[in-house]
Design an enzyme around this catalytic site. Structure first.
Site, PDB file in Angstrom:
ATOM      1  N   ARG A 132      -7.077  11.505  -7.114  1.00  0.00           N
ATOM      2  CA  ARG A 132      -8.275  10.682  -6.998  1.00  0.00           C
ATOM      3  C   ARG A 132      -9.564  11.478  -6.835  1.00  0.00           C
ATOM      4  O   ARG A 132     -10.652  10.882  -6.825  1.00  0.00           O
ATOM      5  CB  ARG A 132      -8.127   9.740  -5.793  1.00  0.00           C
ATOM      6  CG  ARG A 132      -7.444   8.421  -6.054  1.00  0.00           C
ATOM      7  CD  ARG A 132      -8.308   7.442  -6.852  1.00  0.00           C
ATOM      8  NE  ARG A 132      -9.660   7.337  -6.347  1.00  0.00           N
ATOM      9  CZ  ARG A 132     -10.016   6.642  -5.283  1.00  0.00           C
ATOM     10  NH1 ARG A 132      -9.115   5.965  -4.591  1.00  0.00           N
ATOM     11  NH2 ARG A 132     -11.276   6.606  -4.899  1.00  0.00           N
ATOM     12  N   ARG A 186       0.826  -1.214   0.000  1.00  0.00           N
ATOM     13  CA  ARG A 186       0.000   0.000   0.000  1.00  0.00           C
ATOM     14  C   ARG A 186       0.856   1.259   0.000  1.00  0.00           C
ATOM     15  O   ARG A 186       0.477   2.284   0.571  1.00  0.00           O
ATOM     16  CB  ARG A 186      -0.967   0.007   1.181  1.00  0.00           C
ATOM     17  CG  ARG A 186      -2.031  -1.083   1.082  1.00  0.00           C
ATOM     18  CD  ARG A 186      -3.023  -1.005   2.233  1.00  0.00           C
ATOM     19  NE  ARG A 186      -3.959  -2.125   2.196  1.00  0.00           N
ATOM     20  CZ  ARG A 186      -4.737  -2.492   3.199  1.00  0.00           C
ATOM     21  NH1 ARG A 186      -4.686  -1.832   4.341  1.00  0.00           N
ATOM     22  NH2 ARG A 186      -5.562  -3.507   3.089  1.00  0.00           N
ATOM     23  N   ARG A 199      -3.449   6.378  -0.033  1.00  0.00           N
ATOM     24  CA  ARG A 199      -3.980   7.459   0.785  1.00  0.00           C
ATOM     25  C   ARG A 199      -2.952   8.226   1.593  1.00  0.00           C
ATOM     26  O   ARG A 199      -3.228   9.340   2.035  1.00  0.00           O
ATOM     27  CB  ARG A 199      -5.041   6.893   1.733  1.00  0.00           C
ATOM     28  CG  ARG A 199      -6.262   6.348   1.018  1.00  0.00           C
ATOM     29  CD  ARG A 199      -7.156   5.574   1.950  1.00  0.00           C
ATOM     30  NE  ARG A 199      -6.517   4.356   2.427  1.00  0.00           N
ATOM     31  CZ  ARG A 199      -7.077   3.534   3.318  1.00  0.00           C
ATOM     32  NH1 ARG A 199      -8.255   3.830   3.839  1.00  0.00           N
ATOM     33  NH2 ARG A 199      -6.444   2.444   3.703  1.00  0.00           N
ATOM     34  N   TYR A 236     -15.209 -12.722   0.486  1.00  0.00           N
ATOM     35  CA  TYR A 236     -15.999 -11.529   0.159  1.00  0.00           C
ATOM     36  C   TYR A 236     -17.290 -11.907  -0.545  1.00  0.00           C
ATOM     37  O   TYR A 236     -18.359 -11.339  -0.277  1.00  0.00           O
ATOM     38  CB  TYR A 236     -15.184 -10.585  -0.717  1.00  0.00           C
ATOM     39  CG  TYR A 236     -14.273  -9.656   0.050  1.00  0.00           C
ATOM     40  CD1 TYR A 236     -14.787  -8.775   0.998  1.00  0.00           C
ATOM     41  CD2 TYR A 236     -12.900  -9.656  -0.174  1.00  0.00           C
ATOM     42  CE1 TYR A 236     -13.954  -7.922   1.709  1.00  0.00           C
ATOM     43  CE2 TYR A 236     -12.057  -8.803   0.528  1.00  0.00           C
ATOM     44  CZ  TYR A 236     -12.584  -7.942   1.464  1.00  0.00           C
ATOM     45  OH  TYR A 236     -11.758  -7.097   2.162  1.00  0.00           O
TER      46      TYR A 236
END
Length: 385
Positions: free
Chosen positions: A51, A38, A42, A167
């Protein structure tokens, strides 16, 4: 076996001798390679700016946008690899499954898959029918990215079959994945069918990235830590092995001197040099999987990623001291004072010497509130050592 295209970075020689690739192949490097799960996302202000107004899955399927996001942390931090910006549910979206990323929640399915009939309807979509047209946005994004990365390798990325299946069965995120684990035991045939389908789908997604130019492949099992060793070995490992079989056969040749074979020898020496065939290195990582490490390696991985819950030397012991490791800085330490983080990283590096080779990474992903300057400083610290 399938030989990579002559223009592929591994076969052309631009990444075959890189710190990351050679460490993944078990050759200890003088400078420990480092990248962060990651690392794109963010924590970077340039990512947040880029974004604005774009939903997560739309960003992943915009080749120019996905490429730029992949490149941002490589430029900023000087890491030894880019990790392809995507999401584990992208192959589900490409296969026509109703799925979206809900901010603050995660992947949410339009309909959960909880019965044998649900599995039968879902698996009417044959992953083998999804060719280059389906994966075109992924292929283009990878090609755009490797053109900019030059000698820095790109790591392909995909979710493991169990995580995708969890999921699908839960319909979204879950703390205990009890519905998925229930289906596993209540209807083993339906579960096996679902796992085979997710394996072929995510395997095809990973293969598309490697064929397009990724120099390594990482299978990420977010939720495998919810499983016992027995359940993992019997009901999950065969599907993970099946997923990795989609990239396990991809190879390239290098000369005795370590230069990639391009099919056109430059000197008589190279023409007569012994040629070694290598596979594209495969990394397998899961969260909370300290008890599953050996089984996760045995599905067909070259490298095992270790989360922050188990020391690297203990992980190496459990793997027989013969498997290259990736990990395992505690993400919580990134917001600690530098002296605390430095001591922790020094300890991780020391413990990593117990394995044949080591790639420094986090024991999970970069927290969104991480100061990017800390990551840059951490890369510099590791490289200077």
């Amino acid at each position: 076996m399938t030989t990579l295209d002559p223009t592929h970075p591994l076969r052309a020689g631009s990444t075959s001798s890189s710190r990351l690739v050679r460490a993944y192949q078990g050759v200890r490097q003088e400078v420990t390679p480092v990248w962060f799960m990651r690392q794109a996302g963010r924590s970077l202000p340039e990512y947040r700016e880029l974004r604005v107004g774009t939903r997560m899955l739309d960003a992943c399927l915009d080749p120019a946008l996905a490429s730029e996001i992949t490149l941002q942390p490589v430029r900023r931090h000087g890491v030894d690899a880019g990790i392809f910006f995507s999401d584990i549910v992208i192959p589900l979206r490409l296969a026509g499954v109703d799925v979206d990323i809900v901010p603050g929640k995660g992947p949410v399915m339009g309909e959960a898959v909880r019965t044998a009939d649900d599995v039968a309807r879902l698996t009417e979509i044959d992953p083998a029918s999804l060719g280059d047209d389906t994966f075109a946005p992924i292929i283009e994004a990878v090609k755009l990215t490797i053109a900019e990365l030059d000698e820095t390798p790109l790591i392909g990325f995909a979710g493991a079959p169990f995580t995708l299946a969890a999921y699908l069965v839960e319909g979204g995120p879950s703390k205990d994945h009890i519905r998925a684990r229930t289906l596993m035991h209540a209807d083993p045939a339906a579960w096996a069918k679902l796992m085979a389908w997710t394996a072929d789908l995510t395997g095809a997604f990973l293969r598309a990235q490697v064929l397009a130019g990724a120099s390594a492949a990482q299978l990420f099992d977010s939720w495998a830590g919810a499983l016992s060793l027995g359940d993992y070995t019997e009901h999950v490992a065969p599907a993970s092995s099946r997923a990795l079989s989609h990239v396990r056969d991809l190879t390239y040749d290098v000369s005795e001197a370590g230069e990639a074979e391009t099919g056109e020898a430059e000197t008589a020496e190279v023409e007569t040099a012994e040629v070694e065939t290598r596979n594209v290195p495969i990394v397998h990582f899961g969260v909370g999987t300290g008890e599953l490490l050996k089984a996760m390696h045995e599905v067909g991985a070259d490298v095992v990623g270790v989360d922050y819950r188990i020391p690297l030397d203990e992980a190496s012991r459990r793997l027989g001291h013969v498997v290259p490791l990736q990990g395992n800085v505690d993400p919580a330490m990134l917001n600690a004072p530098w002296e605390v983080l430095e001591a922790h990283v020094t300890d991780v590096l020391a413990r990593g010497t117990d394995a044949p080779a080591h790639v420094l990474n986090l024991g999970h992903g970069v927290p969104p509130d991480t100061d990017p300057a800390v990551l840059t400083r951490l890369v510099e610290f590791v490289h200077e050592r």
